[in-house]
Design a protein around this motif. Structure first.
Motif, mmCIF file in Angstrom:
data_model
loop_
_atom_site.group_PDB
_atom_site.id
_atom_site.type_symbol
_atom_site.label_atom_id
_atom_site.label_comp_id
_atom_site.label_asym_id
_atom_site.label_seq_id
_atom_site.Cartn_x
_atom_site.Cartn_y
_atom_site.Cartn_z
ATOM 1 N N TYR A 32 0.864 -1.188 0.000
ATOM 2 C CA TYR A 32 0.000 0.000 0.000
ATOM 3 C C TYR A 32 0.892 1.227 0.000
ATOM 4 O O TYR A 32 1.828 1.335 0.780
ATOM 5 C CB TYR A 32 -0.898 0.015 1.245
ATOM 6 N N SER A 33 0.599 2.154 -0.895
ATOM 7 C CA SER A 33 1.407 3.371 -0.900
ATOM 8 C C SER A 33 0.526 4.581 -1.129
ATOM 9 O O SER A 33 -0.528 4.507 -1.765
ATOM 10 C CB SER A 33 2.536 3.258 -1.917
ATOM 11 N N CYS A 34 0.957 5.677 -0.533
ATOM 12 C CA CYS A 34 0.293 6.965 -0.693
ATOM 13 C C CYS A 34 1.384 8.027 -0.676
ATOM 14 O O CYS A 34 2.562 7.696 -0.622
ATOM 15 C CB CYS A 34 -0.731 7.187 0.431
ATOM 16 N N LYS A 35 0.975 9.274 -0.670
ATOM 17 C CA LYS A 35 1.962 10.359 -0.715
ATOM 18 C C LYS A 35 2.870 10.399 0.518
ATOM 19 O O LYS A 35 3.937 10.990 0.482
ATOM 20 C CB LYS A 35 1.249 11.700 -0.884
ATOM 21 N N LEU A 36 2.462 9.723 1.600
ATOM 22 C CA LEU A 36 3.237 9.769 2.841
ATOM 23 C C LEU A 36 4.222 8.621 2.998
ATOM 24 O O LEU A 36 5.136 8.694 3.809
ATOM 25 C CB LEU A 36 2.285 9.779 4.040
ATOM 26 N N GLY A 37 4.000 7.525 2.263
ATOM 27 C CA GLY A 37 4.899 6.401 2.409
ATOM 28 C C GLY A 37 4.282 5.105 1.928
ATOM 29 O O GLY A 37 3.301 5.115 1.179
ATOM 30 N N GLU A 38 4.861 3.993 2.387
ATOM 31 C CA GLU A 38 4.442 2.672 1.933
ATOM 32 C C GLU A 38 4.378 1.715 3.117
ATOM 33 O O GLU A 38 5.158 1.835 4.054
ATOM 34 C CB GLU A 38 5.459 2.175 0.899
ATOM 35 N N ILE A 39 3.411 0.804 3.066
ATOM 36 C CA ILE A 39 3.291 -0.246 4.078
ATOM 37 C C ILE A 39 3.312 -1.574 3.339
ATOM 38 O O ILE A 39 2.557 -1.776 2.379
ATOM 39 C CB ILE A 39 2.002 -0.090 4.912
ATOM 40 N N ASP A 40 4.165 -2.479 3.784
ATOM 41 C CA ASP A 40 4.362 -3.738 3.075
ATOM 42 C C ASP A 40 3.104 -4.594 3.044
ATOM 43 O O ASP A 40 2.694 -5.062 1.985
ATOM 44 C CB ASP A 40 5.517 -4.530 3.700
ATOM 45 N N ILE A 41 2.501 -4.818 4.208
ATOM 46 C CA ILE A 41 1.303 -5.670 4.286
ATOM 47 C C ILE A 41 0.305 -5.041 5.261
ATOM 48 O O ILE A 41 0.684 -4.613 6.351
ATOM 49 C CB ILE A 41 1.645 -7.094 4.783
ATOM 50 N N ILE A 42 -0.937 -5.004 4.840
ATOM 51 C CA ILE A 42 -2.027 -4.625 5.742
ATOM 52 C C ILE A 42 -2.911 -5.860 5.842
ATOM 53 O O ILE A 42 -3.363 -6.401 4.836
ATOM 54 C CB ILE A 42 -2.823 -3.408 5.229
ATOM 55 N N ALA A 43 -3.097 -6.320 7.070
ATOM 56 C CA ALA A 43 -3.856 -7.551 7.307
ATOM 57 C C ALA A 43 -4.895 -7.301 8.392
ATOM 58 O O ALA A 43 -4.844 -6.287 9.094
ATOM 59 C CB ALA A 43 -2.903 -8.668 7.728
ATOM 60 N N GLU A 44 -5.818 -8.228 8.510
ATOM 61 C CA GLU A 44 -6.814 -8.174 9.581
ATOM 62 C C GLU A 44 -6.876 -9.517 10.273
ATOM 63 O O GLU A 44 -6.759 -10.562 9.635
ATOM 64 C CB GLU A 44 -8.200 -7.838 9.026
ATOM 65 N N ARG A 45 -7.060 -9.452 11.582
ATOM 66 C CA ARG A 45 -7.257 -10.669 12.370
ATOM 67 C C ARG A 45 -8.059 -10.285 13.606
ATOM 68 O O ARG A 45 -7.689 -9.376 14.333
ATOM 69 C CB ARG A 45 -5.926 -11.269 12.776
ATOM 70 N N LYS A 46 -9.154 -10.997 13.811
ATOM 71 C CA LYS A 46 -10.026 -10.734 14.959
ATOM 72 C C LYS A 46 -10.389 -9.257 15.059
ATOM 73 O O LYS A 46 -10.255 -8.640 16.111
ATOM 74 C CB LYS A 46 -9.375 -11.224 16.247
#
Length: 114
Positions: A32-46
């Motif tokens: 995930y990337s936007c003008k502020l930076g990048e995140i390798d993985i966004i996940a959900e659990r519970k």
């Protein structure tokens, strides 16, 4: 000796995503990337949104992979996560920040890393 390259990073992120799926996480987004930076993985659990920084190394000669997640990098990830939560209208969601180290194909998952 080169310790890291783009291919190594992509392989590490794929291993991390596979690991998370096996642990019952739903992968929501990768890179995930936007003008502020990048995140390798966004996940959900519970019903918790987990922002995951993946650090892959073929050697720990100089430092453990997690040591590359400096206070500045943590700030950038937090800012990017805030942008994501606002964009997705999930500002009230519970979330946390994890680091996954991939060192010689071995995974070390650090929950609530920062």
């Amino acid at each position: 000796m080169k310790v890291y390259n783009r291919k190594t990073g992509a392989e590490g992120e794929a291993l991390a995503a596979k690991y998370l799926k096996k642990k019952g996480y739903k992968i929501v987004e990768t890179n995930y990337s936007c003008k502020l930076g990048e995140i390798d993985i966004i996940a959900e659990r519970k019903s918790v949104i987990v922002f995951v920084e993946v650090k892959t190394r073929t050697s720990a000669i100089f430092e453990r992979p997690c040591e590359a997640v400096t206070p500045f990098k943590q700030m950038k990830i937090r800012q990017t996560a805030q942008f994501y939560l606002k964009e997705k209208r999930k500002l009230e969601s519970d979330c946390r920040f994890d680091v996954i180290e991939v060192l010689d194909n071995e995974i070390n998952h650090i929950e609530n890393a920062f």
